[in-house]
Design an enzyme around this catalytic site. Structure first.
Site, short mmCIF file in Angstrom:
data_model
loop_
_atom_site.label_atom_id
_atom_site.label_comp_id
_atom_site.label_asym_id
_atom_site.label_seq_id
_atom_site.Cartn_x
_atom_site.Cartn_y
_atom_site.Cartn_z
N CYS A 197 4.47 8.99 0.20
CA CYS A 197 3.10 9.46 0.06
C CYS A 197 3.02 10.41 -1.13
CB CYS A 197 2.68 10.18 1.34
SG CYS A 197 1.05 10.94 1.19
N ARG A 236 0.84 -1.21 0.00
CA ARG A 236 0.00 0.00 0.00
C ARG A 236 0.87 1.26 0.00
NH1 ARG A 236 -0.33 4.62 2.72
NH2 ARG A 236 0.12 3.49 4.65
N ASP A 237 1.60 1.51 1.09
CA ASP A 237 2.38 2.75 1.18
C ASP A 237 3.47 2.75 0.12
OD1 ASP A 237 3.07 5.21 2.18
OD2 ASP A 237 3.68 4.52 4.16
N HIS A 287 5.99 4.55 12.49
CA HIS A 287 5.93 4.47 11.03
C HIS A 287 6.87 5.55 10.48
CE1 HIS A 287 3.29 4.00 7.28
NE2 HIS A 287 3.86 5.16 7.02
N ASN A 300 9.36 3.96 3.12
CA ASN A 300 9.43 3.67 4.55
C ASN A 300 10.77 3.01 4.86
OD1 ASN A 300 6.49 3.40 3.68
ND2 ASN A 300 6.34 3.54 5.91
N HIS A 322 9.40 7.11 7.64
CA HIS A 322 9.92 7.17 6.27
C HIS A 322 11.41 7.52 6.37
CE1 HIS A 322 6.26 6.64 3.78
NE2 HIS A 322 5.69 6.88 4.94
#
Ligand code: HMG
Ligand code: MG
Length: 302
Positions: free
Chosen positions: A238, A13-14, A205, A247, A207
């Site tokens: 993002c 997803r990310d 979380h 990430n 990055h």
């Protein structure tokens, strides 16, 4: 028995949401399956956001329909609103993740609403999801800085984290969306959140834009956090955070956790080979250090 850390894999997803080239649905499915085969117990599979905003995730329903779901593995999906919840329910998901930020400026670019408006919008989403028996995770973005407004007051971070906990989200993931944090700041931010929400409900979380993600994670592990989000091969970023890189790479996180004696249930070799495979499909070298080590070893022996 060694202490365990739960890794939440967010690459599908990310990672992929920010990919400029359209990634085939079959590749997305294979990625998720390889990750769960490697032993990851939480693999965020896709997002049911507006396809006008993030075209890469437009095939969310097809991804879930084609997936061989492994028993014991959670496949949360990102949901921004009631329409997303409905689509996620139709795809038979058991867990969703909702998201907002601690800064107005970022939220307006990312979800077209300020912080307070977004909290109001999420209230019925979380309430209905819980009523329907779904588990709800939450992200709070820009906890260590915003790409549009710069500094984000800690009091705002804590306020939004507390609001998500109050709504009934079982876990709140603290997102350094643009990777600007450094270890002492990360730890201070976590400490401030622990005052409002118990540590067992918090995840981190990071990055890796400035190469700080692993150091920030370590600082937070030392402060007691035991759930860490990461993305295989360091994929992603993002689309509404200028300059945000992927990430923390899951392989590099796992190497550190294993070295520190934490139990994760994940097979490092399988993960490294998955990272190399997806990087190859996307036509680039893996961003993870372990992927690069494996590639250079192979070059030396061939
Ligand atoms: P909007 O344009 O204000 O909302 O977008 P709208 O309700 O006016 O909808 C616009 C159009 O999209 C409509 O279609 C809706 O039907 C449709 P039209 O009538 O024009 O044909 N639509 C949808 N379609 C499918 N599924 C839906 C959906 N919702 C609306 N769920 C909205 C508001 C929130 C929808 C939009 O801004 C959006 O989808 N944003 C998502 C952006 C995004 O996915 N960003 C990346 C994820 S966040 C992230 O990566 C950070 C994180 O990793 C943590 C960290 O690192 O910090 C989680
Ligand atoms: Mg993120």
């Amino acid at each position: 028995m060694s202490e365990s850390v739960r890794i939440v894999e967010v690459g599908p997803r990310d990672g992929l949401q920010n990919e400029p080239q359209q990634v085939a649905t079959a590749v997305k499915i294979e990625l998720i399956e390889r990750l769960s085969d490697a032993g990851l117990r939480t693999v965020e599979a896709t997002s049911f956001v507006s396809p006008k905003w993030v075209p890469q995730m437009a095939d969310a329903a097809e991804v879930l329909a084609g997936l061989r779901r492994r028993p014991g593995v959670d496949y949360p999906v990102l949901v921004p609103n009631l329409q997303g919840l409905e689509r996620a329910r139709a795809a038979d998901v058991a867990e969703i993740a909702v998201f907002t930020a601690a800064s107005d400026a970022f939220n307006r670019k990312n979800i077209n609403a300020g912080v307070d408006e977004s909290l109001q919008r999420l209230q019925p989403v979380v309430a209905q999801a819980l009523e329907q028996g779904l588990r709800v995770r939450a992200y709070v973005s820009t906890v260590l800085g915003c790409p549009y407004q710069g500094e984000v007051p800690l009091s705002e971070v804590v306020r939004v984290v507390a609001a998500m906990a109050e709504m009934g989200c079982y876990e709140i993931s603290l997102g350094d969306t643009i990777g600007v944090g450094t270890p002492r700041k990360a730890r201070a931010m976590l400490q401030a959140c622990i005052d409002a929400v118990e540590i067992g409900r918090l995840a981190v979380h990071f990055h890796d834009t400035y190469g700080q993600a692993l150091a920030n994670t370590l600082a937070c592990l030392e402060a007691g956090v035991r759930v860490v989000d990461a993305s295989v091969a360091g994929l992603g970023g993002c689309p509404y955070a200028r300059g945000a890189s992927g990430n923390l790479a899951t392989e590099d996180l796992l190497y550190m956790l294993e070295g520190m004696g934490f139990d994760t249930g994940v097979d490092l070799d399988a993960l490294v080979s998955t990272g190399r495979w997806i990087s190859g499909v996307l036509g680039r070298a893996p961003a993870s250090r372990l992927g690069r080590v494996a590639a250079s070893r192979e070059e030396r022996t061939t």
